[in-house]
Scaffold this motif. Structure first.
Motif: not given
Length: 501
Positions: A436-444, A452-460
């Motif tokens: 999880e990214a520090r912004d709690k909105k994205n995944y790393v 480091q590439v940020l992507v939308p947060q999706d547990d799958s």
């Protein structure tokens, strides 16, 4: 205060300690009142333990091992941040970060910089103020056995983390113990605790493996050497076995760490390329391997092989390097970087600089600044010189504090002046999602160059490789849009063939 090497525990006390290899010889003298405390449980394994670790990935791995052993013994561990759905082996989810709930704190310290040590000392003070039992670990007590923060508290050395349960048990009984020493096998110093010990990973998808402890250098500013000592490498088969075990447990990324990964194996007739080729054979398709920091002298002997294996070296100016006893020159550093950049297009080179080392002239400083301008390192760790007590550099004449600050600001300004990822806008990349990214909105996620590439947060997505298009770039990161045709897959299928990168 007795040393635990001189203590005898009863059979009942030690029956549940796994892998116990030492015979202890004398009864421990309690440092507290003989009056029992009826308000607290003294049944082994029924307390909550708070874990706090400072410092490098090697120290993080030590902390994970200590937490794992304590959890296996039955303790509830707090302070180890896990994914919200992650369970440890016993099927218990630890509280995330609640030091107040713990009866005992294990504080795993770092001695690289004064701020890290200061944070550790403040935590010791807080624990005492809250009436907590305390066990100290890590490089501070190992390097400074008479440090003021250690007085009256239990200590476990960096080579003895496999005995953390014993130290915690005795501390909870009201005893104060100190456990130091180094491990030897067949007459040689070995890396430390068994790599097969249980572990609670801060990130269940990432396994940190210490491939050796200590180093071959004698840098004048370094206090870690006093804690970790001379080079002692783990055998390749132990490291490979730990990697295989980790992949079986669901890990999709391995970090190899030590004080100097490039020196690995020189004490046991092996080398870092030999180890890496063995690991390549067992890395599942889709998983990633990250190699920690190395010094240029030990990579110069293996440039061709390391280019194939995507190694990452480090930095600085000749006269200052000599004062530091770094045993390489700026020209040698440039040779390593230039060679790898030519042979591995797109490689990420990260390095550290120390501003204001004693004796650094304005000309020396300008050489370092020019190095940053020339290579535009995407990741640059800028440090002011801190004199570490007991090191040769602490006795050298220091530069004025304001001058050190000025140089730090100047090199920071140069670093902030360029944008290393702008040319990647619009690229299609394959990335591995791990946290999880520090912004709690994205995944790393990271691409094969560990950008480091940020992507939308999706547990799958966690633990899987996906295809993305880079839609935005920042100073330290990229932003990826998941492609519709992106077929995610787990990182646990077939191993890569030797030579695959």
């Amino acid at each position: 205060m007795d040393d635990i090497e001189d203590i005898t525990l009863s059979l009942d006390d030690t029956a549940r300690v796994s892998n116990k290899k030492h015979v202890l010889s004398r009864k421990l003298r309690s440092t507290t009142s003989d009056e029992p405390n009826l308000t607290q449980s003294n049944i082994p394994g029924l307390e909550t333990i708070y874990m706090k670790t400072w410092g490098c990935s090697h120290n993080s791995s030590d902390g994970e091992y200590m937490a794992g052993q304590l959890a296996s013994f039955g303790y509830t561990i707090t302070g180890i941040r896990l994914r919200k759905d992650e369970k440890i082996e016993q099927g218990v989810t630890p509280p995330l970060d609640n030091p107040e709930a713990a009866r005992l704190w294990v504080l795993n310290s770092c001695t690289v910089k004064s701020p890290s040590e200061d944070g550790f000392v403040n935590a010791v003070r807080s624990a005492k103020d809250m009436g907590k039992e305390v066990v100290l670990a890590g490089c501070v007590p190992q390097a400074q056995k008479n440090h003021r923060a250690l007085k009256g508290l239990s200590v476990v050395g960096v080579q003895q983390i496999d005995r953390i349960v014993e130290v915690v048990e005795e501390t909870l009984k009201g005893n104060t113990v100190r456990l130091f020493g180094s491990k030897r096998k067949d007459g040689r110093r070995v890396g430390g605790a068994d790599l097969a010990l249980p572990k609670i990973r801060r990130n269940p998808l990432i396994e940190i493996i210490a491939i050796n402890t200590g180093c071959l250098n004698h840098c004048t500013y370094c206090k870690t050497k006093q804690a970790r000592g001379d080079l002692a490498s783990y055998l390749p088969e132990s490291i490979v076995a730990r990697a295989e075990q980790s992949f079986e447990e669901g890990v999709c990324e391995i970090w190899l760490t030590s004080e100097d990964t490039g020196a690995y194996g020189r004490d046991i007739g092996s080398s870092i390329p030999e180890l890496l080729w063995q690991l390549v054979e067992v890395i599942p398709d889709g998983a990633m391997l990250r190699l920690g920091m190395t010094n240029p002298p030990y990579i110069l002997d293996h440039l061709e092989e390391m280019a194939k294996l995507l190694a990452h070296p480090r930095s600085a100016s000749d006269s200052v390097l000599a004062n530091m006893k770094r045993e390489y020159t700026a020209a040698e550093f440039r040779r390593v970087v230039d060679f790898l950049k030519e042979k591995v297009p797109g490689i990420t080179i990260a390095t550290d600089v120390i501003c204001g080392f004693p004796g650094e002239t304005e000309e020396d400083f300008e050489e370092t600044v020019q190095l940053v301008r020339d290579y535009q390192f995407p990741s640059l760790f800028i440090n002011q010189f801190y004199p570490r007590p007991g090191t040769p550099a602490a006795r050298m004449k220091r530069l004025p504090t304001e001058e050190v600050k000025r140089r730090t600001r100047e090199i920071s300004k140069v670093f902030q002046s360029y944008h290393p990822y702008d040319h990647k806008l619009g690229e299609i990349q394959e990335v591995l999602v791990t946290e999880e990214a520090r912004d709690k909105k994205n995944y790393v996620a990271h691409n094969k160059f560990y950008e480091q590439v940020l992507v939308p947060q999706d547990d799958s997505l966690l633990g899987k490789r996906i295809r993305v298009k880079i839609t935005e770039t920042g100073k330290h990161y990229l932003v990826g849009k998941i492609l519709n045709e992106s077929a995610t897959r787990t990182a646990l299928s077939k191993p890569l063939r030797k030579g695959a990168a």
